[in-house]
Design a protein around this motif. Sequence first.
Motif, PDB file in Angstrom:
ATOM      1  N   LEU A   1       0.823  -1.222   0.000  1.00 30.68           N
ATOM      2  CA  LEU A   1       0.000   0.000   0.000  1.00 30.68           C
ATOM      3  C   LEU A   1       0.856   1.273   0.000  1.00 30.68           C
ATOM      4  CD1 LEU A   1      -2.613  -1.052   2.733  1.00 30.68           C
ATOM      5  CD2 LEU A   1      -3.062  -0.812   0.289  1.00 30.68           C
ATOM      6  N   GLY A   2       2.163   1.086   0.220  1.00 33.79           N
ATOM      7  CA  GLY A   2       3.061   2.249   0.272  1.00 33.79           C
ATOM      8  C   GLY A   2       2.831   3.113   1.502  1.00 33.79           C
ATOM      9  N   VAL A   3       2.463   2.470   2.623  1.00 32.14           N
ATOM     10  CA  VAL A   3       2.165   3.260   3.834  1.00 32.14           C
ATOM     11  C   VAL A   3       3.036   2.855   5.027  1.00 32.14           C
ATOM     12  CG1 VAL A   3      -0.205   3.833   3.184  1.00 32.14           C
ATOM     13  CG2 VAL A   3       0.241   1.713   4.442  1.00 32.14           C
ATOM     14  N   ASN A   4       4.240   2.390   4.782  1.00 31.46           N
ATOM     15  CA  ASN A   4       5.091   2.031   5.918  1.00 31.46           C
ATOM     16  C   ASN A   4       5.516   3.278   6.694  1.00 31.46           C
ATOM     17  OD1 ASN A   4       5.952   0.044   3.456  1.00 31.46           O
ATOM     18  ND2 ASN A   4       5.802  -1.033   5.412  1.00 31.46           N
ATOM     19  N   GLY A   5       5.861   3.060   7.965  1.00 33.48           N
ATOM     20  CA  GLY A   5       6.439   4.157   8.760  1.00 33.48           C
ATOM     21  C   GLY A   5       5.421   5.061   9.397  1.00 33.48           C
ATOM     22  N   LEU A   6       4.142   4.718   9.289  1.00 36.64           N
ATOM     23  CA  LEU A   6       3.136   5.556   9.951  1.00 36.64           C
ATOM     24  C   LEU A   6       3.038   5.117  11.399  1.00 36.64           C
ATOM     25  CD1 LEU A   6       0.349   5.557   7.232  1.00 36.64           C
ATOM     26  CD2 LEU A   6       2.163   7.216   7.594  1.00 36.64           C
ATOM     27  N   LYS A   7       3.522   5.948  12.291  1.00 36.41           N
ATOM     28  CA  LYS A   7       3.553   5.559  13.697  1.00 36.41           C
ATOM     29  C   LYS A   7       2.145   5.685  14.284  1.00 36.41           C
ATOM     30  CE  LYS A   7       6.517   6.953  17.400  1.00 36.41           C
ATOM     31  NZ  LYS A   7       7.505   7.923  17.751  1.00 36.41           N
ATOM     32  N   ALA A   8       1.613   4.582  14.789  1.00 37.32           N
ATOM     33  CA  ALA A   8       0.221   4.596  15.248  1.00 37.32           C
ATOM     34  C   ALA A   8       0.057   5.316  16.576  1.00 37.32           C
ATOM     35  CB  ALA A   8      -0.293   3.169  15.370  1.00 37.32           C
ATOM     36  N   ILE A   9       1.003   5.128  17.477  1.00 37.30           N
ATOM     37  CA  ILE A   9       0.893   5.766  18.791  1.00 37.30           C
ATOM     38  C   ILE A   9       2.103   6.672  18.981  1.00 37.30           C
ATOM     39  CG2 ILE A   9       1.036   5.368  21.285  1.00 37.30           C
ATOM     40  CD1 ILE A   9      -1.499   4.251  20.687  1.00 37.30           C
ATOM     41  N   VAL A  10       1.865   7.936  19.149  1.00 38.26           N
ATOM     42  CA  VAL A  10       2.959   8.841  19.489  1.00 38.26           C
ATOM     43  C   VAL A  10       2.702   9.279  20.937  1.00 38.26           C
ATOM     44  CG1 VAL A  10       4.107  11.003  18.906  1.00 38.26           C
ATOM     45  CG2 VAL A  10       3.019   9.645  17.101  1.00 38.26           C
TER      46      VAL A  10
END
Length: 430
Positions: free
Chosen positions: A325-334
């Motif tokens: 999907l080309g969506v790596n690196g999206l941090k879910a919890i900051v």
Amino acid sequence: MKPVKVGLLGLGTVGTGVIRIVEGHQEDLSSQVGSPIIIERVAVKSIDKKRNIDIDRSKLTEDPWEIIRDPEIDVVVEVMGGIESTKDYILEALERGKHVVTANKDLMALYGSEILAKAQEKQCDVFYEASVAGGIPIIRTLIEGFSSDRIMKIMGIVNGTTNFILSKMSQEGASYDDVLTEAQQLGYAESDPTSDVEGLDAARKMAILGTLGFRTNVELTDVTVRGISSVTKEDIAYAKRLGYEMKLLGIADRDREDDQFSISVQPTLVKNTHPIAAVNGVYNAVYVYGEAVGETMFYGAGAGEMPTATSVVADLVAVVKNLKLGVNGLKAIVPYKAKKLKSDEAIAYKNFLLLNVADKAGVLAKITQVFAEYDVSLESVVQSPNAYTSDAEIIIVTHNASKASMDKVLKHFETLEVIKRVKSVYRVEG
Ligand SMILES: NC(=O)C1=CN([C@@H]2O[C@H](COP(=O)(O)OP(=O)(O)OC[C@H]3O[C@@H](n4cnc5c(N)ncnc54)[C@H](OP(=O)(O)O)[C@@H]3O)[C@@H](O)[C@H]2O)C=CC1
Ligand SMILES: N[C@@H](CC=O)C(=O)O
Ligand code: NA
């Protein structure tokens, strides 16, 4: 459909399970992600070691850097353990744009924020589901399932080895040392089992869960820790008589009004009507109380080859889906909330005390007077003669009392002549 190439660091208990699942479930896995998943290289400490899985020797290396530096590898799966050098491998893998899956709670509890920051910078995924409660998808649950809620309490049996030991001591009257050896043979214990029995492994897992649940950066040093090595068969037997089971519980709870929280790991007496009291053997359970959802509980194997590998490979699937999907690196919890730890005055719970006292008139009055002095109210007091001496044993369960008050009570007991020994003190839940 270009295959996804995986470099595996470690081929012990968990690594072996990862290969079994990737090979055994290949059709299901590739149909979910749209391409075959190939274990391309495997790093081990000793190539010549006898393995209980067939593996092409040419895939093995004793140098993890060969995998990290291999441009063909898309995803690094780290299941070898270790902290400092393992952190270097993982940071370098991310620097080179490789995604990472790890089962390493020691590493994530200590360096999780640095590793996740690097992953975000490089648009890579780092998933670590297996690091807490082996086969239970608790990290995914906290991040995704409860994204809409405010978590107020997390209570977990998060170490399989100690639960296995306490269960066998309780149910079979087995000796601590014998059961520990059995847990090691079954692949549950860490390479140094001290971290299991002294509560450090559970503390690391609770730091991870606390960070995700409370959205603040919970560090290992924030967790107060006590292990099970001082728990005796006698404690377990007395607890049972009063309707409690002994569990090594991680407990993180926070206040609704001001977000102050406390987090601890300690042997705890759990009322036998609470569902977590029925969790035995290598099983783990995590009880989560959300402001909106209320009570929930998640149960499953917390250690062992196949349960742990299930979580590792599920993370691998998530990485590959994100790749497509080309969506790596999206941090879910900051973690964004300022950290506010409760003071000892604000931490309150029930306590169980086992006292060895002189069996004579007025003793009980002297003891209850001390509790009254520090405003600790009692739920029950039971006295039984000691079969071998002229002393008596007194078992006391308090109502909720602040940790600060209880510390004062115990300090005062040191000066009280009628108390021969404070044999045990445990937190009580449920
Ligand atoms: N066991 C379990 O139930 C669970 C484990 N974990 C975590 O998973 C990780 C792996 O645990 P587990 O499989 O039990 O560990 P094992 O000790 O069984 O396996 C470790 C593997 O890593 C290899 N290895 C160790 N150091 C190096 C090194 N410097 N270079 C190359 N290879 C190395 C070993 O090689 P060799 O085989 O040659 O000795 C071995 O194959 C740990 O972080 C653990 O905390 C998490 C959840 C559950
Ligand atoms: N040693 C650990 C393994 C899983 O994390 C345990 O006993 O739970
Ligand atoms: Na898990």
